[in-house]
Write an enzyme that holds these catalytic residues in place. Structure first.
Site, mmCIF file in Angstrom:
data_model
loop_
_atom_site.group_PDB
_atom_site.id
_atom_site.type_symbol
_atom_site.label_atom_id
_atom_site.label_comp_id
_atom_site.label_asym_id
_atom_site.label_seq_id
_atom_site.Cartn_x
_atom_site.Cartn_y
_atom_site.Cartn_z
ATOM 1 N N ASP A 9 -24.434 23.705 -20.869
ATOM 2 C CA ASP A 9 -23.157 23.304 -20.269
ATOM 3 C C ASP A 9 -22.138 22.924 -21.345
ATOM 4 O O ASP A 9 -20.948 23.237 -21.238
ATOM 5 C CB ASP A 9 -23.364 22.127 -19.319
ATOM 6 C CG ASP A 9 -24.061 22.528 -18.025
ATOM 7 O OD1 ASP A 9 -24.182 23.743 -17.769
ATOM 8 O OD2 ASP A 9 -24.479 21.627 -17.276
ATOM 9 N N ASP B 29 -18.316 37.525 -23.215
ATOM 10 C CA ASP B 29 -19.685 37.176 -22.847
ATOM 11 C C ASP B 29 -20.336 36.431 -24.010
ATOM 12 O O ASP B 29 -20.271 36.878 -25.164
ATOM 13 C CB ASP B 29 -20.479 38.446 -22.514
ATOM 14 C CG ASP B 29 -21.870 38.123 -22.013
ATOM 15 O OD1 ASP B 29 -22.008 37.796 -20.821
ATOM 16 O OD2 ASP B 29 -22.829 38.205 -22.822
ATOM 17 N N ILE B 30 -20.955 35.290 -23.719
ATOM 18 C CA ILE B 30 -21.661 34.532 -24.758
ATOM 19 C C ILE B 30 -22.971 35.238 -25.081
ATOM 20 O O ILE B 30 -23.790 35.502 -24.192
ATOM 21 C CB ILE B 30 -21.934 33.092 -24.302
ATOM 22 C CG1 ILE B 30 -20.616 32.370 -23.984
ATOM 23 C CG2 ILE B 30 -22.699 32.328 -25.382
ATOM 24 C CD1 ILE B 30 -20.804 30.969 -23.454
ATOM 25 N N ASN C 22 -30.123 28.041 -23.176
ATOM 26 C CA ASN C 22 -30.678 27.265 -22.061
ATOM 27 C C ASN C 22 -32.179 27.065 -22.201
ATOM 28 O O ASN C 22 -32.698 25.972 -21.951
ATOM 29 C CB ASN C 22 -30.370 27.960 -20.733
ATOM 30 C CG ASN C 22 -28.944 27.738 -20.270
ATOM 31 O OD1 ASN C 22 -28.335 26.717 -20.602
ATOM 32 N ND2 ASN C 22 -28.402 28.671 -19.511
ATOM 33 N N GLU D 233 -22.094 33.035 -17.934
ATOM 34 C CA GLU D 233 -21.592 32.839 -19.290
ATOM 35 C C GLU D 233 -20.457 33.801 -19.621
ATOM 36 O O GLU D 233 -20.142 34.029 -20.783
ATOM 37 C CB GLU D 233 -22.727 33.008 -20.308
ATOM 38 C CG GLU D 233 -23.302 34.400 -20.416
ATOM 39 C CD GLU D 233 -24.447 34.664 -19.441
ATOM 40 O OE1 GLU D 233 -25.249 35.576 -19.713
ATOM 41 O OE2 GLU D 233 -24.536 33.971 -18.418
#
Length: 218
Positions: free
Chosen positions: A119, A102-103, A110, A145
C-alpha cells in the site's frame, strides 16, 4: 440567507404572502427583542444544518470520485473525464495522449514485504505521478497496480518524454521498509513500465481503444 419579516400587518393573508414570497419566519409588531433573538437562533441552527449537509454531500462526491488508498481519481471518475476530453479534442483537432503505468513485479512486493508495504508503494507511485505532471494533466488509478495519465493537447513525442520523466522519477525513489528486526532497514527500489498512446491524425478514438493501444505498448 435566512429571512425574518418584521411586520405591522398581522392578518393571516399578509403573513402567508410574506412567507410565499420567500421569508423563512415572521414577527408582528410590537415585538419582544428576546423573541426576535430566539427566532434568529433558530435560523442560525437551520443554516448550520444546511452547511453541514452541503459539506457532507461534497465529501461523498469527493469520496465517490477518488481512490481511497492513493487519493487520486478512481477508474470511473477518470473514465468520465477522459471521454469529455477526447470528444473535445476530436472537435477542436487537438492532439491527446495517454500513458498506462504498471508497477513491475508488484506481487513480489506484497509477497515479500506484506500488503501494508505494498500500500505504501502504491501511495508513493501516485504521489510521484501527481508531483511530476502539469496542472491540466489528470492521473487515476486504473486498477490494482496500474495507473493511468491523460495528457490533453499533447502529441505523442511530448507524451513519450513525459512518460520517461515519470519512469525516472519513480525509479529514483528509495522506499525504506522495516525488515525482520527492529534495527534492520532495507531499501526497496520500485520500477514501472509505461505504455504511451496518442490520437493519430485527429481521428476520434474511444477511450477503450486508446487504453488498448497504450496497454499493447507496455
Amino acid at each position: 440567507v435566512y429571512i425574518v419579516i418584521l411586520t405591522g400587518r398581522q392578518g393571516i393573508d399578509n403573513i402567508v404572502d410574506g412567507l410565499d414570497a420567500g421569508a423563512d419566519d415572521y414577527l408582528a409588531k410590537p415585538f419582544s427583542p428576546k423573541e426576535l433573538s430566539a427566532r434568529l437562533k433558530i435560523g442560525q441552527r437551520i443554516l448550520d444544518l444546511e452547511r453541514r449537509l452541503r459539506g457532507a454531500r461534497e465529501q461523498m462526491r469527493i469520496l465517490a470520485m477518488h481512490d481511497e488508498l492513493t487519493g487520486i481519481w478512481n477508474r470511473r471518475a477518470f473514465y468520465n473525464h477522459a471521454i469529455t476530453i477526447l470528444d473535445h479534442a476530436a472537435r477542436e483537432n487537438h492532439p491527446t495522449s495517454l500513458i498506462l503505468i504498471d508497477i513491475d513485479h508488484f506481487k513480489r512486493v506484497n509477497d515479500g514485504y506484506g500488503h501494508l508495504v505494498g500500500d505504501q508503494v502504491l501511495k508513493m507511485v501516485a504521489d510521484t505521478l501527481k508531483d511530476n505532471l502539469r496542472p491540466y494533466d489528470r492521473v487515476g488509478r486504473w486498477g490494482g497496480e496500474e495507473f493511468i495519465v491523460l495528457l490533453p493537447t499533447t502529441p505523442k513525442n511530448t507524451a513519450a518524454e513525459i512518460a520517461e520523466r515519470l519512469r525516472q522519477s519513480i525509479s529514483d525513489q528509495r522506499h525504506k521498509i522495516r525488515g525482520h528486526s527492529e534495527a534492520d532497514f532495507e531499501q526497496l527500489g520500485v520500477q514501472v513500465s509505461l505504455g504511451v498512446a496518442s490520437v493519430v491524425d485527429y481521428k476520434k478514438l474511444s477511450l477503450d481503444e486508446l487504453v488498448g493501444r497504450a496497454d499493447s505498448m507496455l
